[in-house]
Design a protein around this motif. Structure first.
Motif, PDB file in Angstrom:
ATOM      1  N   VAL A 176       0.834  -1.198   0.000  1.00  0.00           N
ATOM      2  CA  VAL A 176       0.000   0.000   0.000  1.00  0.00           C
ATOM      3  C   VAL A 176       0.873   1.253   0.000  1.00  0.00           C
ATOM      4  N   MET A 177       1.926   1.278   0.822  1.00  0.00           N
ATOM      5  CA  MET A 177       2.736   2.484   0.962  1.00  0.00           C
ATOM      6  C   MET A 177       3.469   2.861  -0.321  1.00  0.00           C
ATOM      7  N   VAL A 178       4.099   1.871  -0.965  1.00  0.00           N
ATOM      8  CA  VAL A 178       4.928   2.186  -2.134  1.00  0.00           C
ATOM      9  C   VAL A 178       4.088   2.672  -3.318  1.00  0.00           C
ATOM     10  N   PRO A 179       3.035   1.946  -3.750  1.00  0.00           N
ATOM     11  CA  PRO A 179       2.233   2.476  -4.866  1.00  0.00           C
ATOM     12  C   PRO A 179       1.530   3.792  -4.523  1.00  0.00           C
ATOM     13  N   PHE A 180       1.019   3.900  -3.300  1.00  0.00           N
ATOM     14  CA  PHE A 180       0.299   5.116  -2.903  1.00  0.00           C
ATOM     15  C   PHE A 180       1.209   6.334  -2.992  1.00  0.00           C
ATOM     16  N   GLN A 181       2.391   6.247  -2.377  1.00  0.00           N
ATOM     17  CA  GLN A 181       3.294   7.395  -2.383  1.00  0.00           C
ATOM     18  C   GLN A 181       3.920   7.624  -3.761  1.00  0.00           C
ATOM     19  N   SER A 182       4.133   6.552  -4.527  1.00  0.00           N
ATOM     20  CA  SER A 182       4.685   6.705  -5.874  1.00  0.00           C
ATOM     21  C   SER A 182       3.717   7.466  -6.772  1.00  0.00           C
ATOM     22  N   LEU A 183       2.442   7.130  -6.690  1.00  0.00           N
ATOM     23  CA  LEU A 183       1.438   7.813  -7.510  1.00  0.00           C
ATOM     24  C   LEU A 183       1.265   9.264  -7.070  1.00  0.00           C
ATOM     25  N   GLN A 184       1.398   9.518  -5.771  1.00  0.00           N
ATOM     26  CA  GLN A 184       1.394  10.907  -5.310  1.00  0.00           C
ATOM     27  C   GLN A 184       2.606  11.649  -5.852  1.00  0.00           C
ATOM     28  N   ALA A 185       3.756  10.988  -5.868  1.00  0.00           N
ATOM     29  CA  ALA A 185       4.964  11.603  -6.406  1.00  0.00           C
ATOM     30  C   ALA A 185       4.798  11.948  -7.879  1.00  0.00           C
TER      31      ALA A 185
END
Length: 351
Positions: A176-185
């Protein structure tokens, strides 16, 4: 110091602020090295990233590390450092007269090293000074990554997308953390919802790793904050759906409202990206018939019984796209998983 080599493991830590005077620490994922320190030549790289945690405390005393960081600084190559990583920057003498931030406890070292300290108003604070990007904690990853891409000369296009995550207690931490923050980035608007929870509530996550047993081990992960109200979600306003894995999918697959949400995205042909055990939800929603997909190997039965063609995840980082559907087997596949979702969304990063 004896350096670890390709294929060796570095243990990581989960640091959280949980109402105490400082952060708590528990065991994190095992991180596999893909290069050997002694073989590294700074001239062959375009940028340097320094993670935080407790490692910088001892790495900042290692002359080989300091020499490498100095080479990147002397060449004015982009350097991105986060949290306690700035201890290494201070030891290398590369922050003098530079504006930077860090986890607040690192302030004395940075000030003593001659840096212009920028107080982090929130734990997501980031600062850029020329080729140097610094951040306070992992909460700032979206801006931290985005700023580093910019300093590297990158441009993000096609990012006007709104993406929904279906979350639940004990979903996998990385998934959850990696895709969520990557898409925010990537400058997307990203919302996370969980049945029976409202914005500001948290979901505990689980860290799944292979540590010599016949199946994965489980350790407590970060608490993940829900950002939107599940009961008020209008799927018409979203461009894509992401389903993390872990243990949450086995009970979310029993929620009729979750299944209805998934059916909408699939029937409308909107991008859907599901990883690991997330395919348990796709199977229960009846949207896999005639599709090709992969999943965590233990979920193969669900996928096959749902009428899908099983694609073996060999190696485990393999991900596949079938029409609007991206599926992955486990978090080592995040680079492919996120890249394939980006392609469906029309998002590009160019240099």
């Amino acid at each position: 110091m004896s350096w670890e080599k390709v294929g060796d493991i570095c243990r990581t830590a989960v640091h959280q602020l949980s109402g105490h005077q400082t952060y708590s620490e528990s065991r994190g994922h095992n991180f596999t090295l893909n290069a050997t320190f002694d073989d590294i030549e700074a001239s062959k790289y375009d940028g340097l990233v320094i993670p935080g945690g407790r490692a910088p405390e001892y790495l900042s005393m290692n002359e080989s590390v300091i020499h490498l960081v100095s080479k990147f600084s002397d060449s004015v190559k982009p350097i991105a450092s986060i949290c306690h990583g700035q201890l290494i920057l201070a030891a290398a003498g590369v922050v003098k007269a530079r504006r930077c931030t860090a986890y607040p406890a690192v302030k004395p070292a940075l000030v003593a090293a001659g840096a212009h300290w920028v107080e982090p108003e929130t734990m997501s604070a980031c600062v850029t000074d020329g080729n140097l990007v610094t951040a306070a904690t992992y909460e700032g990853h979206p801006e931290f990554i985005r700023l580093f891409v910019k300093v590297l000369g990158g441009t993000i296009t096609g990012s006007d997308r709104k993406i929904l995550f279906i979350c639940g207690d004990y979903m996998e931490d990385y998934e959850v953390m990696v895709p969520f923050q990557s898409l925010q980035a990537l400058e997307c608007q990203v919302d996370a919802v969980c049945p029976k929870k409202v914005p500001g509530d948290t979901c505990p996550t689980a860290i799944h790793d292979f540590e010599g047993d016949q199946t994965y081990s489980e350790k407590p992960g970060h608490d993940f904050t829900v950002t939107a109200n599940f009961e008020e979600v209008d799927p018409l306003t979203y461009d894509a759906l992401v389903i993390p894995g872990g243990r949450a999918p086995e009970y979310l697959a029993l929620d009729e409202k979750v299944l209805a949400l998934v059916k909408h995205f699939m029937e409308e042909g909107k991008p859907v990206a599901s990883i690991c055990h997330g395919q348990q939800i796709l199977s229960a929603a009846g949207v896999l018939k005639g599709r090709q997909c992969t999943a965590y190997p233990a979920v193969k039965l669900n996928v096959v019984l749902a009428g899908a063609t099983w694609l073996e995840p060999d190696p485990i980082h393999r991900c596949f796209t079938d029409g609007n559907l991206v599926t992955g087997a486990a978090w080592p596949g995040h680079p492919e998983f996120i890249s394939q979702l980006m392609s469906l969304l029309g998002i590009q990063v160019s240099f």
